[in-house]
Scaffold this motif. Sequence first.
Motif, mmCIF file in Angstrom:
data_model
loop_
_atom_site.group_PDB
_atom_site.id
_atom_site.type_symbol
_atom_site.label_atom_id
_atom_site.label_comp_id
_atom_site.label_asym_id
_atom_site.label_seq_id
_atom_site.Cartn_x
_atom_site.Cartn_y
_atom_site.Cartn_z
ATOM 1 N N ARG A 1 0.676 4.048 -2.956
ATOM 2 C CA ARG A 1 0.328 5.431 -2.596
ATOM 3 C C ARG A 1 1.381 6.399 -3.134
ATOM 4 O O ARG A 1 1.051 7.433 -3.720
ATOM 5 C CB ARG A 1 0.192 5.583 -1.083
ATOM 6 C CG ARG A 1 -0.182 6.998 -0.644
ATOM 7 C CD ARG A 1 -0.316 7.122 0.865
ATOM 8 N NE ARG A 1 -1.555 6.477 1.311
ATOM 9 C CZ ARG A 1 -1.617 5.371 2.047
ATOM 10 N NH1 ARG A 1 -0.504 4.768 2.464
ATOM 11 N NH2 ARG A 1 -2.772 4.857 2.400
ATOM 12 N N LEU B 1 -7.004 4.119 -2.323
ATOM 13 C CA LEU B 1 -5.912 5.086 -2.409
ATOM 14 C C LEU B 1 -6.248 6.222 -3.369
ATOM 15 O O LEU B 1 -5.919 7.379 -3.111
ATOM 16 C CB LEU B 1 -4.622 4.394 -2.836
ATOM 17 C CG LEU B 1 -4.075 3.360 -1.851
ATOM 18 C CD1 LEU B 1 -2.885 2.626 -2.450
ATOM 19 C CD2 LEU B 1 -3.718 4.001 -0.525
ATOM 20 N N GLN C 1 0.919 9.427 -5.959
ATOM 21 C CA GLN C 1 1.357 10.802 -5.716
ATOM 22 C C GLN C 1 2.356 11.258 -6.781
ATOM 23 O O GLN C 1 2.282 12.394 -7.266
ATOM 24 C CB GLN C 1 1.971 10.929 -4.319
ATOM 25 C CG GLN C 1 0.966 10.771 -3.208
ATOM 26 C CD GLN C 1 1.608 10.575 -1.841
ATOM 27 O OE1 GLN C 1 2.808 10.364 -1.701
ATOM 28 N NE2 GLN C 1 0.772 10.642 -0.804
ATOM 29 N N GLU D 1 -6.597 10.039 -2.073
ATOM 30 C CA GLU D 1 -5.714 11.067 -2.624
ATOM 31 C C GLU D 1 -6.456 12.390 -2.762
ATOM 32 O O GLU D 1 -5.887 13.448 -2.564
ATOM 33 C CB GLU D 1 -5.127 10.596 -3.961
ATOM 34 C CG GLU D 1 -3.968 11.423 -4.480
ATOM 35 C CD GLU D 1 -4.395 12.701 -5.173
ATOM 36 O OE1 GLU D 1 -3.600 13.655 -5.173
ATOM 37 O OE2 GLU D 1 -5.516 12.759 -5.714
ATOM 38 N N GLU E 1 0.810 -1.214 0.000
ATOM 39 C CA GLU E 1 0.000 0.000 0.000
ATOM 40 C C GLU E 1 0.850 1.273 0.000
ATOM 41 O O GLU E 1 0.543 2.234 -0.716
ATOM 42 C CB GLU E 1 -0.933 -0.017 1.217
ATOM 43 C CG GLU E 1 -1.996 1.028 1.192
ATOM 44 C CD GLU E 1 -3.023 0.830 2.296
ATOM 45 O OE1 GLU E 1 -3.558 1.859 2.766
ATOM 46 O OE2 GLU E 1 -3.297 -0.313 2.690
#
Length: 136
Positions: free
Chosen positions: A39, A72, A43, A76, A35
């Motif tokens: 993530r 995710l 990004q 975000e 995870e």
Amino acid sequence: MALERNPPACKAMARAGWEVASHGYRWWDYQNVDEAMEREHIQRTVKIHEEMGLGRPVGMYQGKPNVNTRKLVVEEGGFLYDSDSYADDLPYWTTEYGKPHLIIPYTLSENDMRFAIPNGFSHGGEFFTYLKDSLR
């Protein structure tokens, strides 16, 4: 990563005013990616879209997601939709992660990926005819 390697394509997409959905940072099978790394990749892809002049992506198609991907993407905060679903022919909403999130299912048939598979399309005319016939 692919955007970073193709600045002329990014400039052309920006000039055309296209909404360029993110296809993720790497074209990996995220099934066994933890995870934290996924993530970070989400990004990074947002940052790359912005740095390449395409603006913040509002759509995501990771392509080979895992059980954490949609969570995710929603967490975000800037994505309006994702296409990591093959569950329907029509868009639908989910509130699975605490707020409304649009899912625009990916299609394997009305898609340019058919240029890259055996017995797929060999030129744009075939693709056009297929789309015209199938979407009537």
